[in-house]
Design a protein around this motif. Structure first.
Motif, PDB file in Angstrom:
ATOM      1  N   LEU A   1      10.323  13.120 -29.450  1.00 12.52           N
ATOM      2  CA  LEU A   1      10.764  11.726 -29.471  1.00 12.52           C
ATOM      3  C   LEU A   1       9.500  10.706 -29.058  1.00 12.52           C
ATOM      4  O   LEU A   1       9.568   9.835 -29.569  1.00 12.52           O
ATOM      5  CB  LEU A   1      11.758  11.401 -28.350  1.00 12.52           C
ATOM      6  CG  LEU A   1      12.379  10.108 -28.087  1.00 12.52           C
ATOM      7  CD1 LEU A   1      13.176   9.781 -29.378  1.00 12.52           C
ATOM      8  CD2 LEU A   1      13.662  10.109 -27.203  1.00 12.52           C
ATOM      9  N   VAL A   2       8.910  11.199 -28.238  1.00 11.38           N
ATOM     10  CA  VAL A   2       7.530  10.412 -27.766  1.00 11.38           C
ATOM     11  C   VAL A   2       6.616  10.444 -29.093  1.00 11.38           C
ATOM     12  O   VAL A   2       6.077   9.148 -29.345  1.00 11.38           O
ATOM     13  CB  VAL A   2       6.695  11.142 -26.534  1.00 11.38           C
ATOM     14  CG1 VAL A   2       5.403  10.410 -26.340  1.00 11.38           C
ATOM     15  CG2 VAL A   2       7.516  11.106 -25.267  1.00 11.38           C
ATOM     16  N   VAL A   3       6.427  11.286 -29.800  1.00  7.67           N
ATOM     17  CA  VAL A   3       5.369  11.544 -30.793  1.00  7.67           C
ATOM     18  C   VAL A   3       6.076  10.570 -32.026  1.00  7.67           C
ATOM     19  O   VAL A   3       5.464   9.537 -32.282  1.00  7.67           O
ATOM     20  CB  VAL A   3       5.003  12.718 -31.539  1.00  7.67           C
ATOM     21  CG1 VAL A   3       4.633  12.906 -32.709  1.00  7.67           C
ATOM     22  CG2 VAL A   3       4.410  13.777 -30.192  1.00  7.67           C
ATOM     23  N   SER A   4       7.246  10.411 -32.161  1.00  3.70           N
ATOM     24  CA  SER A   4       8.122   9.873 -33.313  1.00  3.70           C
ATOM     25  C   SER A   4       8.004   8.231 -32.881  1.00  3.70           C
ATOM     26  O   SER A   4       7.510   7.562 -33.883  1.00  3.70           O
ATOM     27  CB  SER A   4       9.573  10.055 -33.332  1.00  3.70           C
ATOM     28  OG  SER A   4       9.562  11.543 -33.751  1.00  3.70           O
ATOM     29  N   LEU A   5       8.270   7.997 -31.694  1.00  6.80           N
ATOM     30  CA  LEU A   5       8.092   6.668 -31.256  1.00  6.80           C
ATOM     31  C   LEU A   5       6.715   6.029 -31.354  1.00  6.80           C
ATOM     32  O   LEU A   5       6.664   4.709 -31.536  1.00  6.80           O
ATOM     33  CB  LEU A   5       8.711   6.457 -29.777  1.00  6.80           C
ATOM     34  CG  LEU A   5      10.249   6.798 -29.546  1.00  6.80           C
ATOM     35  CD1 LEU A   5      10.634   6.719 -28.130  1.00  6.80           C
ATOM     36  CD2 LEU A   5      10.995   5.631 -30.300  1.00  6.80           C
ATOM     37  N   ALA A   6       5.697   6.815 -30.786  1.00  9.05           N
ATOM     38  CA  ALA A   6       4.434   6.356 -31.044  1.00  9.05           C
ATOM     39  C   ALA A   6       3.989   6.189 -32.469  1.00  9.05           C
ATOM     40  O   ALA A   6       3.475   4.917 -32.970  1.00  9.05           O
ATOM     41  CB  ALA A   6       3.405   7.461 -30.486  1.00  9.05           C
ATOM     42  N   VAL A   7       4.488   6.941 -33.453  1.00  6.69           N
ATOM     43  CA  VAL A   7       4.013   6.904 -35.091  1.00  6.69           C
ATOM     44  C   VAL A   7       4.866   5.516 -35.526  1.00  6.69           C
ATOM     45  O   VAL A   7       4.187   4.827 -35.990  1.00  6.69           O
ATOM     46  CB  VAL A   7       4.429   7.911 -35.727  1.00  6.69           C
ATOM     47  CG1 VAL A   7       4.261   7.654 -37.113  1.00  6.69           C
ATOM     48  CG2 VAL A   7       3.498   9.244 -35.056  1.00  6.69           C
ATOM     49  N   GLY A   8       5.911   5.443 -35.118  1.00  7.88           N
ATOM     50  CA  GLY A   8       6.914   4.470 -35.402  1.00  7.88           C
ATOM     51  C   GLY A   8       6.453   2.920 -34.847  1.00  7.88           C
ATOM     52  O   GLY A   8       6.386   1.804 -35.737  1.00  7.88           O
ATOM     53  N   PHE A   9       6.135   2.965 -33.619  1.00  8.09           N
ATOM     54  CA  PHE A   9       5.505   1.746 -33.161  1.00  8.09           C
ATOM     55  C   PHE A   9       4.047   1.453 -33.874  1.00  8.09           C
ATOM     56  O   PHE A   9       3.751   0.333 -34.152  1.00  8.09           O
ATOM     57  CB  PHE A   9       4.901   1.955 -31.623  1.00  8.09           C
ATOM     58  CG  PHE A   9       4.664   0.809 -30.785  1.00  8.09           C
ATOM     59  CD1 PHE A   9       5.774   0.020 -30.313  1.00  8.09           C
ATOM     60  CD2 PHE A   9       3.390   0.195 -30.651  1.00  8.09           C
ATOM     61  CE1 PHE A   9       5.421  -1.199 -29.581  1.00  8.09           C
ATOM     62  CE2 PHE A   9       3.161  -0.971 -29.877  1.00  8.09           C
ATOM     63  CZ  PHE A   9       4.374  -1.549 -29.262  1.00  8.09           C
ATOM     64  N   CYS A  10       3.007   2.370 -34.069  1.00  8.02           N
ATOM     65  CA  CYS A  10       1.957   2.127 -34.847  1.00  8.02           C
ATOM     66  C   CYS A  10       2.053   1.595 -36.202  1.00  8.02           C
ATOM     67  O   CYS A  10       1.544   0.616 -36.843  1.00  8.02           O
ATOM     68  CB  CYS A  10       0.966   3.334 -35.003  1.00  8.02           C
ATOM     69  SG  CYS A  10       0.500   3.913 -33.059  1.00  8.02           S
ATOM     70  N   ILE A  11       3.314   2.034 -36.775  1.00  6.83           N
ATOM     71  CA  ILE A  11       3.539   1.489 -38.357  1.00  6.83           C
ATOM     72  C   ILE A  11       4.004   0.091 -38.052  1.00  6.83           C
ATOM     73  O   ILE A  11       3.596  -0.370 -38.832  1.00  6.83           O
ATOM     74  CB  ILE A  11       4.622   2.488 -38.839  1.00  6.83           C
ATOM     75  CG1 ILE A  11       3.853   3.855 -39.304  1.00  6.83           C
ATOM     76  CG2 ILE A  11       5.278   1.702 -40.037  1.00  6.83           C
ATOM     77  CD1 ILE A  11       5.067   4.859 -39.560  1.00  6.83           C
ATOM     78  N   MET A  12       4.695  -0.038 -37.137  1.00  6.72           N
ATOM     79  CA  MET A  12       5.176  -1.323 -36.794  1.00  6.72           C
ATOM     80  C   MET A  12       4.011  -2.537 -36.801  1.00  6.72           C
ATOM     81  O   MET A  12       4.165  -3.736 -37.445  1.00  6.72           O
ATOM     82  CB  MET A  12       6.206  -1.568 -35.609  1.00  6.72           C
ATOM     83  CG  MET A  12       6.621  -2.884 -35.289  1.00  6.72           C
ATOM     84  SD  MET A  12       7.821  -2.770 -33.795  1.00  6.72           S
ATOM     85  CE  MET A  12       6.368  -2.706 -32.451  1.00  6.72           C
TER      86      MET A  12
END
Length: 738
Positions: free
Chosen positions: A404-415
């Motif tokens: 979940l941490v990795v997924s949220l980090a990737v999603g935040f960077c894409i945003m």
């Protein structure tokens, strides 16, 4: 249409209304509808329509933290929820001007709150709701930092308001959740009995393995329902004399446990019974009794939900009498002698099960142990010990938190990279679809994507059909209630509702331009990120978890057998005390976990050989059959001559326990060659030992059940060896499967 047909229609409508009102989804939706409607009325009367959406989001976030509890427990949970909500809202407000710091706080909160799930369902729900509010607060701040100061207090006010409604609702109507869980439990037991009846069909070319597997997988649902009912009852038990409705509910729950033990019992291999009684109608009569008992379970489920008394017409009693007559007729046939004791034991078990059904709605008579185990941590030290035990790479919860941490980090960077004004929808999608198992994540992300597309279409249609703001606000309230009422049972419908709600809210705020493609694209991006993370980041493959789950199943069955034999040697008769019920529940929980893992394994990408998956399936069937043989010993506790168990039988039981422990060790430590040797040393040459002449029928039953169980151990060993060899090969080759 005459008077009688109108009366019948009115009665059917009344019963349908009662079934709907007692459904858990309806109750959750109705509670949310009351809270949201009050918010809508207040906002329109005070001319604060612009503040409606933040309050609705607060209500939704608070509702996501709700678990089944009494009003005192729900009040405590709401207080903890508000502390968590306030902390995450403050964190967003302080870190919003610095995206890197905001990301760090988001990731730390995600990991910490997810690990709180080790403390139980209540804290898992609170953690999830807090993360949702975190993202809601950040999403509301897209229009500026000052917007956080306005919208966050409104969200917290909505959360407080829903908490008040939830606590009051639980205090006024404490019975409905218990009735729903008991009703669902008996409905699942009815289906289990119907599936069990199919195994007794004495016909040629029947795929018994397929029918066994269907029974094994359904048994996991029955066990889950037993656990949910137990937690619902325990949360309402308090010091002092419980109310009469709770005593009756406890009686129904304990009766369901007894029925499940008897229903899961096996007294002989079904193929042997089919061959022995192929030219007789005895098995068909057993099948009919089981089917009628299943129908009784369904009628009892309906009666519990509708608060009525089930009507019986005596068909089950007549079917049991006919079965006894058929077995008496078989007594003179020498060809049926070998399996006749097993058929007699099966008949006695069915008769006892019918008596349990008959007493399910009656109050307790005499002294009965009604104690239930409290699985919640009692102190902070115990809570920290549970969390610390999960802080290891092998823990599925730790792996889920990391993904979940990795997924949220990737999603935040894409945003940030795309400068998406609604990019927090990516994070929301990741949060909602990420599950501990790959198969569950895949199912959830497909439902999320499809539901979003359908919901946006529905929202657009509602905007065209109902252009007036008041009507749209009313539709938002209704859609919010549908979302909260169906999110546990029909996630696709819940996603449709919340997507339509979002589109209506943005339209009312004058920000509807371009929302549809942005929402759909962000949902797809978030789903892809979550799916890739479940596949690539510390994947929780069930094939890898299988040996540990299989070992736990064998060990809990050994403990269950030990508790049964302890009662055989006692002088007090059958005792359904807490220690016995706990051992029985642990054995069935481990069996259910094994079958659930197998179901998930079949949906995972092929990381191992098909031979290993086939071996796992066969192991599951043998393990469940072993539990069936042990359950039969437990089901006949009240019939055996107490305190006079033969020493040879006790030695056989001890041998079986040693074999199960040794096989569990071999599964847990495949690299240790001594564990494999240990099991082989324990394996005797199992045969049909003759019964001593002084043995009675029920002593013979105990010996037969132990022999049947011992005969399964070599089969379990064979399948376990296949799984261990494949696992060791993967270790030597450096495969990610290991």
């Amino acid at each position: 249409m005459n008077y009688f047909s109108l009366t019948g229609l009115d009665e059917r409508l009344r019963r349908a209304r009662q079934r709907t009102q007692n459904h858990e989804g309806y109750t959750r939706g109705a509670r949310a509808l009351v809270a949201l409607t009050c918010v809508l009325i207040f906002d329109w009367l005070s001319q604060r329509q612009g503040e409606l959406m933040p309050v609705l989001l607060g209500v939704i976030a608070s509702a996501l933290t709700e678990t089944d509890d009494n009003w005192q427990g729900r009040l405590r949970a709401q207080l903890i929820t508000m502390v968590a909500f306030s902390l995450v809202a403050l964190a967003v407000w302080l870190t919003l001007p610095w995206p890197a710091l905001l990301l760090a706080v988001l990731l730390l909160s995600a990991f910490t709150l997810t690990m709180l799930g080790a403390l139980g369902d209540r804290y898992r729900a609170i953690a999830f709701g807090a993360m949702v509010l975190f993202i809601y607060s950040a999403l509301a701040a897209q229009t500026g930092h000052s917007q956080v100061s306005t919208s966050t207090p409104l969200m917290l006010a909505g959360a407080v308001w829903y908490g008040v409604v939830s606590v009051l609702w639980s205090a006024v109507m404490p019975q409905a959740p218990v009735r729903h869980r008991l009703s669902k439990l008996y409905a699942l037991l009815g289906q289990y009995l119907h599936l069990k009846a199919q195994l007794l069909e004495p016909v040629r070319e029947v795929d018994l393995a397929e029918r066994r597997m269907a029974l094994v997988l359904h048994n996991a649902r029955v066990v889950d329902a037993l656990n949910a009912t137990k937690e619902s009852l325990f949360s309402r038990l308090r010091q002092g004399q419980p109310p009469s409705w709770l005593l009756i509910s406890m009686q129904q729950y304990l009766a369901a446990q007894d029925i499940h033990e008897r229903a899961s019992s096996s007294h002989e291999d079904y193929q042997v019974l089919s061959t022995a009684f192929f030219h007789s109608d005895a098995l068909y009569r057993c099948q009919r009794v089981l089917t009628l008992l299943g129908e009784q379970a369904f009628r009892l489920a309906i009666a519990i939900r509708a608060k009525t008394v089930p009507v019986h017409h005596g068909a089950t009693a007549r079917a049991i009498e006919d079965l006894h007559s058929a077995i008496q007729h078989l007594g003179g046939l020498p060809s049926a002698h070998r399996s006749l004791p097993a058929l007699n034991a099966l008949s006695n078990n069915l008769t006892a099960m019918a008596l349990v059904f008959a007493g399910a709605l009656k109050p307790f008579e005499g002294s009965v142990d009604q104690s239930l185990l409290d699985r919640q941590p009692g102190t902070l030290r115990e809570a920290w010990a549970r969390i610390r035990a999960q802080l290891q790479v092998r823990s599925p919860l730790f792996r889920h938190a990391t993904r979940l941490v990795v997924s949220l980090a990737v999603g935040f960077c894409i945003m940030l990279a795309t400068q998406d004004p609604h990019g927090y929808w990516i994070l929301l999608t990741i949060l909602f679809v990420s599950q501990q198992q790959y198969a569950a994540t895949l199912t959830r992300l497909m439902q999320r994507t499809m539901g979003t597309a359908l919901g946006l279409t529905l929202g657009w249609a509602l905007i065209q059909l109902f252009p007036r703001p008041l009507m749209q606000s009313a539709l938002m309230v209704l859609l919010g209630a549908v979302f909260l009422g169906s999110r546990h049972t029909r996630y696709l419908l819940a996603t449709v509702a919340v997507s339509a709600l979002l589109l209506l809210s943005f339209h009312q705020m004058g920000m509807g331009q371009g929302v549809i493609p942005t929402r759909l694209l962000d949902t797809i991006v978030g789903s892809v990120i979550a799916g890739l993370a479940a596949w690539l980041v510390l994947p929780n493959w069930q094939l890898r978890q299988w040996p540990g789950l299989a070992a736990r199943a064998l060990r809990t069955q050994a403990v269950y057998l030990h508790e049964i034999l302890a009662q055989y040697q006692a002088q007090a008769g059958k005792q359904d005390n807490l220690s016995y019920r706990l051992a029985r529940r642990n054995a069935h929980n481990a069996d259910a976990a094994l079958s659930s893992a197998y179901s998930a394994m079949l949906k995972e990408p092929s990381r191992g050989s098909s031979a290993q998956k086939e071996a796992s399936g066969r192991f599951l069937i043998y393990s469940h059959t072993l539990l069936n043989y042990i359950s039969a010993i437990g089901a006949h506790r009240d019939e055996l001559v107490l305190g006079q168990v033969d020493a040879g039988l006790l030695a056989s039981a001890e041998t079986l326990q040693q074999q199960l422990d040794g096989l569990a060790l071999a599964l847990e430590r495949p690299q240790d060659a001594s564990s494999d040797a240990l099991v082989k040393d324990l394996l005797p040459q199992v045969g049909e030992a003759p019964c001593p002449a002084e043995f009675g029928d029920l002593q013979r039953l105990l010996q037969t059940q132990l022999q049947l169980a011992l005969q399964l151990v070599p089969h379990l060993m064979e399948q376990a060896t296949q799984m261990v060899k494949t696992r060791l090969s993967a270790v030597l080759q450096g495969s990610p499967l290991a």
